[in-house]
Design a protein around this motif. Structure first.
Motif, short mmCIF file in Angstrom:
data_model
loop_
_atom_site.label_atom_id
_atom_site.label_comp_id
_atom_site.label_asym_id
_atom_site.label_seq_id
_atom_site.Cartn_x
_atom_site.Cartn_y
_atom_site.Cartn_z
N ILE A 1 0.85 -1.18 0.00
CA ILE A 1 0.00 0.00 0.00
C ILE A 1 0.89 1.22 0.00
CG2 ILE A 1 -1.68 1.35 1.30
CD1 ILE A 1 -2.75 -1.27 2.43
N ALA A 2 0.58 2.16 -0.84
CA ALA A 2 1.31 3.42 -0.88
C ALA A 2 0.35 4.57 -0.66
CB ALA A 2 2.02 3.59 -2.22
N ILE A 3 0.80 5.52 0.11
CA ILE A 3 0.06 6.76 0.29
C ILE A 3 0.92 7.83 -0.35
CG2 ILE A 3 -0.90 8.41 1.91
CD1 ILE A 3 -1.01 6.07 3.92
N LEU A 4 0.41 8.46 -1.39
CA LEU A 4 1.17 9.48 -2.10
C LEU A 4 0.59 10.84 -1.77
CD1 LEU A 4 1.46 7.73 -5.58
CD2 LEU A 4 2.89 7.45 -3.55
N CYS A 5 1.39 11.66 -1.15
CA CYS A 5 0.95 12.99 -0.72
C CYS A 5 1.71 14.07 -1.47
CB CYS A 5 1.20 13.17 0.77
SG CYS A 5 0.29 12.03 1.80
N ARG A 6 1.08 15.19 -1.56
CA ARG A 6 1.75 16.36 -2.13
C ARG A 6 2.81 16.87 -1.16
NH1 ARG A 6 0.87 19.81 -6.49
NH2 ARG A 6 2.75 21.04 -6.52
N GLU A 38 5.63 1.25 -8.73
CA GLU A 38 4.26 0.74 -8.84
C GLU A 38 3.88 0.07 -7.52
OE1 GLU A 38 2.76 -2.88 -11.22
OE2 GLU A 38 2.46 -1.14 -12.54
N PHE A 39 2.63 0.23 -7.14
CA PHE A 39 2.10 -0.35 -5.91
C PHE A 39 0.76 -0.99 -6.20
CE2 PHE A 39 4.64 3.37 -5.04
CZ PHE A 39 5.53 2.92 -4.09
N ARG A 40 0.43 -2.04 -5.46
CA ARG A 40 -0.88 -2.69 -5.67
C ARG A 40 -2.01 -1.72 -5.35
NH1 ARG A 40 -1.05 -7.73 -2.25
NH2 ARG A 40 -3.18 -7.72 -2.98
N HIS A 41 -1.90 -1.03 -4.24
CA HIS A 41 -2.96 -0.11 -3.80
C HIS A 41 -2.36 1.25 -3.52
CE1 HIS A 41 -5.31 -3.74 -3.33
NE2 HIS A 41 -4.33 -4.24 -2.61
N VAL A 42 -3.00 2.28 -4.04
CA VAL A 42 -2.52 3.65 -3.85
C VAL A 42 -3.66 4.50 -3.30
CG1 VAL A 42 -1.70 5.73 -5.04
CG2 VAL A 42 -0.76 3.50 -5.65
N TYR A 43 -3.33 5.30 -2.30
CA TYR A 43 -4.25 6.26 -1.71
C TYR A 43 -3.70 7.66 -1.95
CZ TYR A 43 -6.25 2.28 0.71
OH TYR A 43 -6.85 1.08 0.99
N VAL A 72 0.81 11.09 -12.75
CA VAL A 72 1.87 10.19 -12.26
C VAL A 72 1.38 9.46 -11.01
CG1 VAL A 72 4.13 10.17 -11.09
CG2 VAL A 72 3.85 11.40 -13.24
N ALA A 73 0.79 10.19 -10.10
CA ALA A 73 0.30 9.57 -8.85
C ALA A 73 -0.77 8.53 -9.15
CB ALA A 73 -0.25 10.64 -7.92
N MET A 74 -1.69 8.84 -10.02
CA MET A 74 -2.79 7.93 -10.32
C MET A 74 -2.31 6.66 -11.02
SD MET A 74 -5.65 10.69 -11.52
CE MET A 74 -6.91 9.48 -11.85
N THR A 75 -1.28 6.77 -11.80
CA THR A 75 -0.82 5.61 -12.57
C THR A 75 0.18 4.75 -11.80
OG1 THR A 75 0.86 6.97 -13.67
CG2 THR A 75 -1.27 6.69 -14.79
N ARG A 76 0.38 5.02 -10.54
CA ARG A 76 1.26 4.17 -9.71
C ARG A 76 0.51 2.94 -9.21
NH1 ARG A 76 4.98 4.93 -12.04
NH2 ARG A 76 3.49 5.97 -13.33
N ALA A 77 -0.80 2.91 -9.32
CA ALA A 77 -1.61 1.81 -8.79
C ALA A 77 -1.79 0.71 -9.83
CB ALA A 77 -2.98 2.34 -8.36
N SER A 78 -1.55 -0.53 -9.41
CA SER A 78 -1.77 -1.65 -10.32
C SER A 78 -3.12 -2.32 -10.09
CB SER A 78 -0.65 -2.68 -10.19
OG SER A 78 -0.65 -3.26 -8.91
N GLU A 79 -3.67 -2.21 -8.88
CA GLU A 79 -4.96 -2.86 -8.59
C GLU A 79 -6.05 -1.89 -8.15
OE1 GLU A 79 -4.78 -6.32 -6.07
OE2 GLU A 79 -2.89 -6.95 -6.97
#
Length: 108
Positions: A1-6, A38-43, A72-79
């Motif tokens: 799980i990745a949390i991508l913040c500004r 890339e991460f399975r789940h991105v928030y 870029v942030a949105m396309t880091r999620a694979s699932e």
């Protein structure tokens, strides 16, 4: 799980909230640091106007760069991808990022 913040200052609050649900394998990153990963789940929290795009985005070119940052942030999620925005920050009313308009209209 990745949390991508500004902003990396958002990490402590978000991590505390996620850990309440018993989730421990969380990788907090800034959006820039996640480039190429890339991460399975991105928030994506705080996708609000004034944060993404930033308040000081004055030119068309700068606005397009902000849009690319979100892409870029949105396309880091694979699932799965979850995007959050706040209706209020403190006592101040806030709005979702203008970049979410096309998604929000489809959801209604």
């Amino acid at each position: 799980i990745a949390i991508l913040c500004r902003r990396s200052t958002d990490f402590p609050l978000i991590l505390d909230e996620i850990r309440q649900y018993g989730i421990s394998e969380v990788q907090p990153l800034t959006i820039h640091a996640a480039k190429g990963l890339e991460f399975r789940h991105v928030y994506l929290p705080d996708v609000n106007e004034g944060i993404l795009p930033a308040k000081k985005t004055y030119t068309k070119e700068a606005l397009e760069e902000e849009r690319r940052i979100l892409y870029v942030a949105m396309t880091r999620a694979s699932e799965s991808l979850k995007i959050y925005y706040s209706e209020k920050i403190g006592n101040k009313k806030t709005a979702p990022s203008r970049f979410l308009d096309c998604f929000l209209k489809k959801a209604l």
